[in-house]
Scaffold this motif. Structure first.
Motif: not given
Length: 450
Positions: A194-198, A145-155, A75-82
């Protein structure tokens, strides 16, 4: 210091007590045997079919969602790439807006004019949406930067859905002039690479995209043959995109496992190196410095003493009649006495002082920036503490003879020569204490060059 009793001897009965009954040994049942014919000895290996089914479900779920640590990194890598993608996508869509301008609207707009107008509107909307999402992502990465993982996954899910939806819209608009579905193909492959999708998230995204593509072709392509061809091609594209994303996700997990193994191996190697370094410089029994390391430390302190004109003192001590302890109570008890004596020495000196074992029952203490009188006082205090030491089953006093010597800082001597002079003076004083009856402190004359 009381040595620890042997656990095997503790289990033996005392005199007059009965021997414990032997535990009942159960014959292995049929369920204890694996299908290959060997007895199941691993307590973690499932033997119950229901337990095996549960383990299978856990394995499938783990493959579907991925390990949590890997998901967090993905998720962190995907957000950086996005973030980088949005920085490129905004000017790219604006360039399409400028290049696809249809010009003034005619009285009866032809299909080409409507096609351009709709593409301009779609790219303009995508530029605005990309700018908004890019700013939101920048704020998320900067202030949370260390926020809720669910928020990052929704984004992350929202960003992927937006990209695939935009590609669907462009393809539907293109059906006015061409049956081409290249934008949808590019978007599916770009999302996969581009993204690492589960696997679970990828199936959801590509499943929804495939259904949306099928429905979009129903609405935008009037030719039945072209519509069916595009629908089949679209399903092929989403299938390939999902398979590519699954393959890349498995490769990522494999790389993560290899990196984890490398880190574990590196940590283990560093731990072994630290252990080897300790073994190379420490006495294995008492954990004090060994002879070679103590000499290196002593020569270093002597160099500092000569530089700053400080006195350096040395205490040499030998446990009295230690052979009698070994002969009377055995070598394990003698080792316990040596460890206890080393602990007394370590606890009785300063943090800047060094304690070493020269061999056998002989110890040495280095005292930087210490005068002869101060070293003599410390040696007397250590002698008294050793004499008061209790190490059952030893029922005699543990005493030691001490030799104390001091080297002033002003003589400019080679370090090896300076150490030898200091050690020889302390050794002579030690044997003087032995000759005078043991259990006493003898002080050598100040060591000065000839």
């Amino acid at each position: 210091m009381k040595p620890s009793p042997d656990p095997d001897l503790q289990r033996l009965p005392s005199a007059g007590q009965p021997w414990p009954e032997s535990p009942t040994v159960r014959e292995p049942a049929d369920s204890d045997w694996a299908r290959h014919g060997h007895l199941v000895t691993d307590p973690g290996e499932p033997t119950d079919p229901a337990e095996g089914t549960a383990s299978w479900r856990v394995a499938v779920w783990s493959w579907w969602t991925g390990p949590r640590a890997a998901v967090v990194r993905a998720v962190e890598d995907n957000l950086q790439r996005l973030a980088g993608t949005y920085a490129l996508l905004v000017p790219l869509t604006l360039a399409h807006v400028l290049l696809l301008q249809p010009g003034a609207a005619p009285a009866t707009p032809p299909p080409e004019w409507l096609w351009k107008q709709q593409l301009v509107s779609a790219h303009a909307a995508m530029a605005v949406l990309s700018a908004v999402l890019g700013i939101g992502l920048w704020l998320l990465l900067r202030y949370l930067p260390g926020g809720n993982l669910n928020v990052k996954r929704v984004f992350e899910l929202l960003a992927c859905a937006t990209g695939l939806g935009f590609a669907l819209l462009v393809v539907a608009i293109d059906q006015r002039v061409t049956p081409n579905i290249t934008p949808f193909l590019v978007a599916c492959l770009l999302a996969a690479t581009l993204l690492r999708l589960r696997p679970g998230m990828g199936l959801l995204l590509y499943g929804v995209a495939g259904a949306g593509f099928w429905w979009g072709m129903e609405l935008s392509q009037a030719n039945p043959q072209l519509r069916l061809s595009n629908q089949v091609n679209g399903l092929t594209v989403v299938s390939i995109g999902w398979l590519v994303s699954v393959s890349l996700w498995q490769q990522r997990l494999k790389v993560d496992r290899l990196l984890a193994e490398l880190r574990s191996s590196r940590d283990h190697l560093q731990q072994q190196q630290r252990r080897l370094r300790q073994l190379a410089v420490r006495d294995a029994l008492t954990r004090t410095w060994n002879r070679s390391e103590f000499r290196r430390l002593a020569e270093r302190e002597l160099a500092l003493g000569q530089r700053h004109l400080h006195d350096t003192s040395l205490i040499l001590l030998d446990l009295d009649r230690f052979k009698h302890i070994n002969d009377a109570w055995g070598h394990p008890v003698g080792d316990a006495v040596l460890v206890a004596a080393a602990n007394v020495l370590r606890e009785g000196v300063r943090g800047s002082d060094e304690v070493g074992r020269l061999g056998g029952e002989e110890f040495v203490v280095l005292l930087p920036q210490t005068s002869l009188d101060a070293a003599q006082a410390l040696a007397e205090r250590l002698r008294q503490q050793l004499e008061a030491l209790q190490c059952p089953p030893v029922d005699v006093a543990i005493t030691a003879s001490f030799g104390v010597a001091c080297l002033p800082g002003w003589p400019r001597l080679p370090l090896a020569d300076a150490f030898e002079r200091l050690y020889s003076a302390a050794d002579s004083a030690l044997y003087g204490a032995k000759r005078k009856g043991r259990n006493q402190v003898e002080v050598a004359a100040p060591v000065v060059p000839n």
